[in-house]
Design an enzyme around this catalytic site. Structure first.
Site, PDB file in Angstrom:
ATOM      1  N   GLU A 275     -29.938  34.992  14.663  1.00 15.96           N
ATOM      2  CA  GLU A 275     -30.342  34.363  16.117  1.00 15.96           C
ATOM      3  C   GLU A 275     -29.623  33.034  16.355  1.00 15.96           C
ATOM      4  O   GLU A 275     -29.332  32.283  16.527  1.00 15.96           O
ATOM      5  CB  GLU A 275     -31.709  33.110  15.511  1.00 15.96           C
ATOM      6  CG  GLU A 275     -32.710  34.121  15.455  1.00 15.96           C
ATOM      7  CD  GLU A 275     -34.100  34.107  15.084  1.00 15.96           C
ATOM      8  OE1 GLU A 275     -33.855  31.948  15.023  1.00 15.96           O
ATOM      9  OE2 GLU A 275     -35.113  34.078  14.425  1.00 15.96           O
ATOM     10  N   PRO A 276     -28.254  33.835  16.688  1.00 17.11           N
ATOM     11  CA  PRO A 276     -26.990  33.041  16.671  1.00 17.11           C
ATOM     12  C   PRO A 276     -27.317  32.339  18.529  1.00 17.11           C
ATOM     13  O   PRO A 276     -27.814  32.663  18.977  1.00 17.11           O
ATOM     14  CB  PRO A 276     -25.813  33.716  16.857  1.00 17.11           C
ATOM     15  CG  PRO A 276     -26.186  34.778  17.216  1.00 17.11           C
ATOM     16  CD  PRO A 276     -27.587  35.453  16.811  1.00 17.11           C
ATOM     17  N   GLY A 277     -27.259  30.568  18.273  1.00 16.69           N
ATOM     18  CA  GLY A 277     -26.999  30.112  19.783  1.00 16.69           C
ATOM     19  C   GLY A 277     -25.787  30.087  19.752  1.00 16.69           C
ATOM     20  O   GLY A 277     -25.185  30.269  20.210  1.00 16.69           O
ATOM     21  N   ARG A 278     -25.612  29.125  19.021  1.00 14.35           N
ATOM     22  CA  ARG A 278     -24.274  28.306  19.113  1.00 14.35           C
ATOM     23  C   ARG A 278     -22.711  28.986  18.934  1.00 14.35           C
ATOM     24  O   ARG A 278     -22.086  28.647  20.811  1.00 14.35           O
ATOM     25  CB  ARG A 278     -23.771  27.298  18.659  1.00 14.35           C
ATOM     26  CG  ARG A 278     -22.601  26.027  19.022  1.00 14.35           C
ATOM     27  CD  ARG A 278     -22.722  25.030  17.381  1.00 14.35           C
ATOM     28  NE  ARG A 278     -23.747  24.533  16.924  1.00 14.35           N
ATOM     29  CZ  ARG A 278     -24.608  23.116  17.078  1.00 14.35           C
ATOM     30  NH1 ARG A 278     -23.488  22.379  17.832  1.00 14.35           N
ATOM     31  NH2 ARG A 278     -25.304  22.767  16.257  1.00 14.35           N
ATOM     32  N   ARG A 314     -24.846  14.751  23.566  1.00  8.21           N
ATOM     33  CA  ARG A 314     -24.449  15.144  21.299  1.00  8.21           C
ATOM     34  C   ARG A 314     -23.202  14.272  21.588  1.00  8.21           C
ATOM     35  O   ARG A 314     -23.772  13.467  19.828  1.00  8.21           O
ATOM     36  CB  ARG A 314     -23.185  16.588  21.767  1.00  8.21           C
ATOM     37  CG  ARG A 314     -24.438  18.232  22.059  1.00  8.21           C
ATOM     38  CD  ARG A 314     -23.961  18.885  21.883  1.00  8.21           C
ATOM     39  NE  ARG A 314     -23.634  19.755  20.396  1.00  8.21           N
ATOM     40  CZ  ARG A 314     -23.128  19.350  19.380  1.00  8.21           C
ATOM     41  NH1 ARG A 314     -22.044  18.958  19.910  1.00  8.21           N
ATOM     42  NH2 ARG A 314     -23.375  19.367  18.151  1.00  8.21           N
ATOM     43  N   CYS A 345     -27.091   3.158  32.146  1.00 10.49           N
ATOM     44  CA  CYS A 345     -27.019   1.674  31.556  1.00 10.49           C
ATOM     45  C   CYS A 345     -27.307   2.135  30.739  1.00 10.49           C
ATOM     46  O   CYS A 345     -28.556   1.642  29.618  1.00 10.49           O
ATOM     47  CB  CYS A 345     -28.259   1.645  32.635  1.00 10.49           C
ATOM     48  SG  CYS A 345     -27.223   1.900  34.139  1.00 10.49           S
ATOM     49  N   GLU A 346     -26.938   2.339  29.544  1.00 12.14           N
ATOM     50  CA  GLU A 346     -26.695   2.220  27.571  1.00 12.14           C
ATOM     51  C   GLU A 346     -25.265   2.160  27.716  1.00 12.14           C
ATOM     52  O   GLU A 346     -24.403   2.895  27.909  1.00 12.14           O
ATOM     53  CB  GLU A 346     -27.265   3.341  26.942  1.00 12.14           C
ATOM     54  CG  GLU A 346     -28.502   3.587  27.672  1.00 12.14           C
ATOM     55  CD  GLU A 346     -29.425   3.887  26.019  1.00 12.14           C
ATOM     56  OE1 GLU A 346     -28.466   3.954  25.188  1.00 12.14           O
ATOM     57  OE2 GLU A 346     -30.262   4.057  26.487  1.00 12.14           O
ATOM     58  N   TYR A 374     -26.251  23.539  23.994  1.00 15.45           N
ATOM     59  CA  TYR A 374     -26.779  22.420  24.068  1.00 15.45           C
ATOM     60  C   TYR A 374     -26.153  21.017  24.560  1.00 15.45           C
ATOM     61  O   TYR A 374     -25.777  19.989  24.581  1.00 15.45           O
ATOM     62  CB  TYR A 374     -26.427  21.762  22.337  1.00 15.45           C
ATOM     63  CG  TYR A 374     -26.970  22.808  21.279  1.00 15.45           C
ATOM     64  CD1 TYR A 374     -28.695  23.455  21.794  1.00 15.45           C
ATOM     65  CD2 TYR A 374     -26.335  23.635  20.467  1.00 15.45           C
ATOM     66  CE1 TYR A 374     -29.239  23.819  20.513  1.00 15.45           C
ATOM     67  CE2 TYR A 374     -27.523  24.379  19.425  1.00 15.45           C
ATOM     68  CZ  TYR A 374     -28.573  25.019  19.445  1.00 15.45           C
ATOM     69  OH  TYR A 374     -28.792  25.827  18.705  1.00 15.45           O
TER      70      TYR A 374
END
Ligand code: LLP
Length: 424
Positions: A275-278, A314, A345-346, A374
């Site tokens: 199940e690879p995503g990245r 991230r 605004c952070e 992601y």
């Protein structure tokens, strides 16, 4: 083929200049290379050529229809973790038998959607979920194929503590010592069939140690589970977790991974699922952003850009490193040391801190690399920001895969006048 390369000073994705895309669709914009993704799928699939296997791309990394279509056409199956991802997978044309449905907290409705669709496996993570799935399947007059996601309880080294999932006490999976009990419960229920056993130990893993140790732990369960469940088991799921290169990390050891899979297949006689995503999409994507302002305060030089943590969480959330380049200057251009920050605004809204970056002027474009996984999927509407546009490049062609949201999109679900109900 390099997906991102300069022609003279202008950064291209495959055959298309990034500044041309930026001028046409505006910024911030996510831009993905279709051929990079095809290359990744092929690399993993061919490394495993002599292993009975099926790749189920993990949709959580990037669930854009344009990307799902590229992977489906390349031959991939898919792994989903919510009713929404299941909906997206079916809409992108994945056949139910190519879909694995996992997730630690599936609702009753989501389980019903997966069972009605007839997905290949529902990966369950608790005893209660097995019973719930059985009840739903019975009410639908069906038998559902279950996979057990097991917590192998091994040591995991990943890029961040939030992306470790296979250590003792993590919320994921059936606790290792409960698996035989879970198998006997499943055996006693008439509308479930135990087809798979699997794990997912973490993401952006530093080595194959956790995969290797986890696979060993699963293999030592297979015989016991077979004694209980009979020979219904067909699949062993090794999860995702293969790392990519963000900075100077080494490339994923695909051959090493394939050899773990080969060994597991031989010893268990089961088909290996991955199940690879990245690995599939991270380095296929960049975030294109425009420089709005330069400023200097308290000894810090700032480059303020039009993308922020709302587009790419991230750096803020995991302190993750993403390489930054100018679109129209090469690496020999003068550099400055600056913080690259967004408009949100952070103070946590940053892409880089005290980083050497090109000495860019307002109006110039920057690219933030390795955001295909992601990135967009973790976007938010904070500060009432509209979600960005997603573009897919394929050779010399490009297309908008997700249009930029409008202000109207932001308020679409809010009735102008509240419809009060009597709650007394
Ligand atoms: N399978 C399961 C059950 C998962 O939970 C995950 C990722 C994958 C497969 C795919 O893992 P990959 O091959 O992409 O490592 N938002 C974080 C990553 C969270 C990963 C969650 N699970 C980040 O930006 O680093």
């Amino acid at each position: 083929m390099e997906a991102f390369a300069r022609q003279d000073t202008s950064l291209h994705v495959e055959g298309v200049a990034l500044d041309a895309i930026a001028r046409e669709v505006g910024t911030p914009a996510f831009v993905y290379s279709a051929n990079h993704i095809r290359g990744r799928y092929t690399a993993l699939h061919s490394a495993m050529a002599d292993v009975p296997h099926r790749i189920h791309y993990s949709a959580k990394a990037n669930a854009c229809r344009g990307i799902l279509s590229v992977l489906r056409e390349a031959g991939s199956g898919i792994d989903v973790v919510s009713g929404g991802e299941l909906f997206r997978a079916l809409r992108a044309g994945f056949a139910p038998e190519d879909i694995i449905f996992g997730g630690v907290g599936k609702t009753e409705d989501e389980l019903r959607e997966g069972i009605s669709a007839g997905v290949k496996l529902i990966n369950v993570e608790s005893l209660a979920e097995i019973e719930l799935a059985n009840g739903i399947a019975a009410s639908l007059g069906r038998t559902v194929n279950l996979g057990f996601r097991v917590n192998p309880e091994v040591a995991v080294e990943s890029a961040h503590k939030y992306t470790k999932t296979g250590e003792k006490g993590h919320k994921f999976g059936i606790p290792y010592d409960d698996v035989e009990h879970a198998a006997s419960i499943a055996k006693g229920l008439s509308n479930v069939r135990l087809r798979g056993i699997g794990m997912h130990v973490g993401s952006q893993l530093r080595s194959l140690d956790a995969h290797r140790a986890g696979a060993e732990r699963l293999l030592s369960l297979v015989e016991a589970v077979r004694r209980i469940a009979g020979d219904s088991l067909v699949a062993l799921d090794l999860g995702g977790g293969l790392p990519v290169r963000y900075d100077d990390e080494s490339e994923a050891d695909v051959l090493g991974f394939a050899s773990i899979a080969r060994d597991a297949a031989k010893r268990s006689g089961l088909e290996i699922l991955v199940e690879p995503g990245r690995f599939m999409v991270a380095n296929a994507g960049v975030l294109l952003t425009r420089v709005l302002y330069r400023k200097r305060t308290g000894g810090t030089e700032y480059v303020v850009v039009d993308a922020g943590m709302t587009e790419l969480l991230r750096p803020s959330h995991y302190d993750a490193y993403h390489r930054i380049e100018a679109v129209s200057r090469d690496d020999r251009a003068p550099q400055i040391v600056a913080d690259v920050v967004g408009p949100v605004c952070e103070s946590g809204d940053f892409f880089a801190r005290a980083r050497s970056v090109p000495d860019v002027a307002p109006g110039e474009y920057l690219v933030i690399h390795s955001v295909g996984a992601y990135g967009f999927v973790m976007a938010s509407h904070y500060n009432a920001r509209r979600r960005a546009v997603e573009v897919v490049v394929d050779g010399n062609r490009w297309a908008v895969a997700t249009r930029r949201e409008t202000y109207e999109d932001l308020v679409r679900h809010e009735p102008p006048v509240l419809d009060w109900r009597d709650g007394a």
